[in-house]
Design an enzyme around this catalytic site. Structure first.
Site: not given
Ligand code: HSE
Length: 418
Positions: A17, A41, A99, A123, A181, A184, A195, A199, A297
């Site tokens: 990102v 890092k 998130k 967002e 990409g 996670e 995840d 959200k 992505g």
């Molecule tokens: N790993 C998350 C997904 C990335 O696949 O939706 C985007 O938040």
């Protein structure tokens, strides 16, 4: 910050990102926003940006009075919380994509926004490129928002699409999601539903003013779905999606959960494939509305971060309208849920807990039933996630107003056959 003031950004993270945002900002000169420093890092990694841009000292950004916006897109939860909370306390506006951190620390972050008067926008943290948070926040009145269901995790949707449409095996599909990409750093967060749960925790706040710990919401991911489930789904003309859902109940509460669900062919969500996300909102008078876009992505996520940065130019803040200006809703478990459950052995299934069993099928190694459960059963027990049991919700799974006596009788009759 007036509308012409230049935004001077301190960026934390230069992964999928962060780098995406760097590139996108280079192509958006009209925004008058510039990245002054990027905190990373690992200084040893080769990066496609000048060396002088980078630092490993977070205070170089957090204590720089010239930096008025902190953008935080790192992976680790607690360092992300430290960065976001310190930046707010130091008088900076903040854009975050973390998130998990946001969902787990929402109460503290709400308080910090009130205390500091600064803006925290996120967002990109739900449905990436789809502007769902701002829409829920600004457009939908609490009373009129009857329900919302969504595909909020790109990786699991990508994996399900590749497995059931392109006949790829789970491992190869996951590997592909990682290479692109979407996944996670720890892909279990995607696959096991965490995840999507994080959200959903955030979206429930903007939809209904609900502030709750993620673990108060019942959830599971796609880890238990079997090949045979896909065969049954196909026979019934359904597809299987990981769906996050919330629905206003007649008792005034809100039903909310994140679980695999059978989706009818003519449902908007059936159209959502690969890493795309989709949100179907049902509201009074408007009926159904459907939002669709890439949910994971580099550039799709960066586009939402960019939109937040741009909104800071006109002092945009979430007002948390449903929480502060309406009577907020509360979660309720007082309803029934229609489920399909497949399993190897009856001994793992508490048949007596079902209000009704409407359909059952037994092959030698795999059996399934379709029935109605009190939702509280899913909250209180976990047999439905264990011992190779796979639970998938039926379309329109929330059931209120049932005639319990009639169903019990039917259930007993069926149990006799079984
Ligand atoms: N790993 C998350 C997904 C990335 O696949 O939706 C985007 O938040």
């Amino acid at each position: 910050m007036d509308a012409h003031k230049k935004l001077t950004i301190g960026l934390f993270g230069f992964g999928v990102v962060g780098e995406g945002l760097y590139k996108v900002l280079q192509q958006t000169s009209s925004l008058s926003a510039e990245i002054k420093k990027v905190c990373i890092k690992d200084p040893g990694k080769k990066r496609n940006a000048p060396d002088t841009l980078f630092t490993t000292d977070r205070d170089e950004i957090l204590n720089d009075p010239e930096i008025n916006v902190v953008v935080e897109v790192i992976n680790e939860t607690e360092p992300a919380y430290y960065i976001v909370s310190t930046a707010l306390k130091n008088g900076k506006d903040v854009v975050s994509a973390s998130k998990k951190m946001l969902a787990e620390h929402l109460p503290q972050l709400l308080k910090l926004q009130e205390e500091t008067g600064r803006s925290l926008l996120y967002e990109s943290s739900a449905c990436a490129s789809i502007p769902v948070i701002r829409n829920l926040e600004e457009y939908y009145d609490n009373d009129l928002l009857h329900g919302i269901k969504a595909i909020v995790n790109g990786s699991t949707n990508f994996i399900l699409t590749k497995m059931f449409e392109d006949k790829l095996d789970f491992k190869s599909a996951l590997l592909l999601a990682q290479q692109l990409g979407f996944a996670e750093a720890d892909p279990a967060l995607d696959v096991e539903g965490w995840d999507a749960l994080n959200k959903w925790t955030l979206l429930l706040n903007h939809a209904y003013g609900i502030v709750t710990a993620p673990t108060n919401i019942s959830f599971t991911g796609i880890q238990n779905i079997q090949l045979q489930d896909a065969v049954v789904a196909e026979e019934k003309h359904f597809s299987i999606k990981l769906v996050a859902q919330a629905q206003k109940l007649k008792n005034g509460g809100v039903a909310a959960f994140v679980m695999p669900q059978f989706v009818k062919q003519d449902d908007h969500l059936a159209f959502v494939k690969n890493e795309y996300n989709g949100v179907v909102i049902e509201s009074g008078f408007a009926d159904k509305q459907f939002f669709y876009g890439k949910g994971a992505g580099s550039f799709p996520t960066a586009s939402a971060v960019l939109s937040d940065i741009s909104a800071l130019r006109y002092q945009y803040k979430y007002e948390y309208k449903k929480l502060y200006h309406h009577k907020p809703n509360v979660l309720s478990n007082d309803f029934h849920i229609k489920v399909y459950v497949s399993f190897n052995d009856w001994k793992h299934i508490p048949r007596e807990k079902f209000e009704s069993i409407d359909e059952w099928h037994a092959d030698e190694d795999r059996k399934y039933l379709v029935g109605l459960l009190p939702f509280s059963e899913l909250r209180e027990n976990s047999w439905w996630k264990e011992n190779n049991v796979s639970l998938i919700l039926y379309p329109d799974p929330v059931v209120e107003d049932i005639d319990t006596r009639k169903l019990k009788k039917r259930s007993l009759e069926l149990a006799g056959i079984i």
